[in-house]
Motif scaffolding. Structure first.
Motif: not given
Length: 479
Positions: A270-299
């Motif tokens: 289960i994933q939720r898009a976020v603007s910055q990687p949050p520090d949420t106990p019990g859940l993971l923060s991940s990079v789902v896409y990165r290129d020269a212009d953008r980096t997209l994160y999920v919880l």
């Protein structure tokens, strides 16, 4: 609708736990060709889960050839290719010859969980650097095990021939003309060695786990000139590499912050898009896409025992044709026991690698199997409740994957969460998401056919079972 002769096509490779697939989509996201080859999984010892790396390479080569052949003259319209693989699965190979020096050690494998206990005092710092919890599902302990126990790996390291890392890196090395030694963010991030902040291997983590930097692939973005895929006399540039769950997030286009994306296959995520990687106990923060212009994160939350838990139930309880019977079983009314699901290790938000699964209560085969399905829903709900603490509030769930085709599962997820559940008609979320990335984030990425929605309804029996299940889980876990 067939693509016009001049329209671009996108070749998507999806290497999963039980099959390798090739799917070709057009610029509107419409499937044009596909092929599938099942692959074996072996469990030589308790907690060990492996695959044959040569079988995975051969299976991909076979499905690529067949899919391209089926296109005929239209194969010339393939603009580029991408690959998405099982995250957290690791392999070692010879950087000179490409020969595999270890099995593929699956993301489900937990052979080194005892070894990891020595790092418990550093678990908080590890989570802050990597976005992950200290778990044997991730790559560091698997790679250290290979260095310690496989003579071919130790010899290759002494002789400067060793490469080790994510399965995606091995497949890129073997499939592409240039033999690149690289790792994309979604797969590198599942090693416990990669920093969310520097987007590269972390020297402190490498030293902590005893992994030499020189054996690891070079870290590159998700979109990158990886090399040329040669098949059927075609040379196709491969420009996107990602993880299966990371790619699936983009199946219907750019993810929305008010939607949680659930993909239910061998495991459930289960994933939720976020603007910055949050520090949420019990859940993971991940990079789902990165290129020269953008980096997209999920919880992200993970449920290890989804499809694999149903296969376990078949073997453990001597059941047959479970997949065929499940739709009717889930539609029946009656008492359902509780199943505490630690198959393949208990994932988020509890995180216990050696959690013993057990059935509380008893019943006929259909009741026990429904209990396993409900345990998947309950684990997703536990993750969702942790995720819901973040603003803005979620408005819906979008579900994909093989088990998402079960109406009874989707109905329970909607009723328990109180959120509408939408299931797209297109099942192959990983490949379609890969095609979206290959096409460069097109604004128009419509569904060819409308999906199905499940509106939440009151379900007192399910709600009561979930409350009882949470009480049992709280009693037997450390959380």
């Amino acid at each position: 609708m067939p693509s016009a002769a001049s329209d671009p096509l996108y070749l998507c490779l999806d290497q999963g736990g039980h099959a390798s697939r090739t799917l070709v989509f057009d610029h509107r996201g419409v499937l044009q060709a596909s092929d599938l080859c099942e692959v074996a999984v072996r469990e030589p010892h308790p907690d060990w889960v492996e695959q044959d790396p040569e079988e995975l390479v051969a299976s991909l080569q076979a499905v690529i050839t067949k899919a391209i052949t089926s296109l005929g003259a239209r194969a010339g319209q393939i603009r580029c290719a991408g690959i998405a693989t099982q995250r957290s699965s690791m392999v070692c190979w010879d950087r000179h010859t490409g020969e595999a020096l270890s099995p593929v050690i699956s993301w489900q494998d937990r052979r080194a969980h005892d070894w990891l206990h020595q790092f418990s005092a550093q678990s908080r710092a590890i989570h802050q650097r990597t976005g992950l919890v200290l778990s044997p599902h991730y790559g560091a302990s698997k790679m250290r095990w290979c260095l310690d126990y496989l003579p071919d790996v130790a010899a290759a390291r002494r002789e400067g021939r060793l490469a080790m890392g994510p399965l995606a890196s091995f497949l890129l090395f073997r499939l592409l003309e240039e033999k690149p030694l690289v790792a994309d963010p979604a797969n590198a991030a599942r090693t416990l060695l990669w920093s969310l902040h520097t987007m590269d291997w972390d020297p402190w983590l490498l030293e902590l786990f005893g992994i030499p930097a020189e054996v690891l692939p070079r870290c590159v973005p998700t979109r990158h000139a990886f090399g040329m895929l040669c098949a059927n006399e075609h040379r196709i540039p491969l420009t996107v590499a990602s993880g299966d769950q990371s790619a699936a997030l983009f199946a219907l286009g750019m993810p929305s912050a008010d939607t949680a994306y659930v993909n239910i296959g061998t495991g459930a995520f289960i994933q939720r898009a976020v603007s910055q990687p949050p520090d949420t106990p019990g859940l993971l923060s991940s990079v789902v896409y990165r290129d020269a212009d953008r980096t997209l994160y999920v919880l992200e939350g993970t449920v290890n025992g989804a499809g694999v838990a149903l296969r376990w139930a078949e073997q453990e309880w001597g059941l047959k044709d479970v997949e065929a019977q499940l739709p009717a079983w889930l539609a029946r009314s009656g008492d359902i026991p509780l199943f505490l699901n630690g198959i393949a290790g208990l994932g988020a938000p509890f995180w216990e690698a050696d959690f013993p699964s057990c059935l509380i209560g008893d019943g006929e085969p259909w009741q026990k199997t429904c209990a396993v399905v409900e345990s998947i829903v309950f684990l997703l709900q536990a993750n969702l409740e942790t995720m819901q603490k973040m603003a803005p509030a979620l408005k819906r769930l979008l579900v994909t994957g093989g088990l998402a085709q079960l109406d009874g599962l989707c109905r329970r997820l909607a009723d328990l969460s109180g959120l509408p559940v939408y299931r797209p008609a297109e099942h192959e979320a990983t490949a379609r998401g890969t095609a979206y990335l290959l096409a460069g984030f097109p604004e128009n990425w419509p569904e060819e056919k409308p999906g199905f929605s499940f509106a939440p309804k009151p379900n007192p029996g399910l709600t009561r079972r979930y409350k009882d299940w949470r009480a049992e889980m709280n009693h037997v876990t450390r959380n």
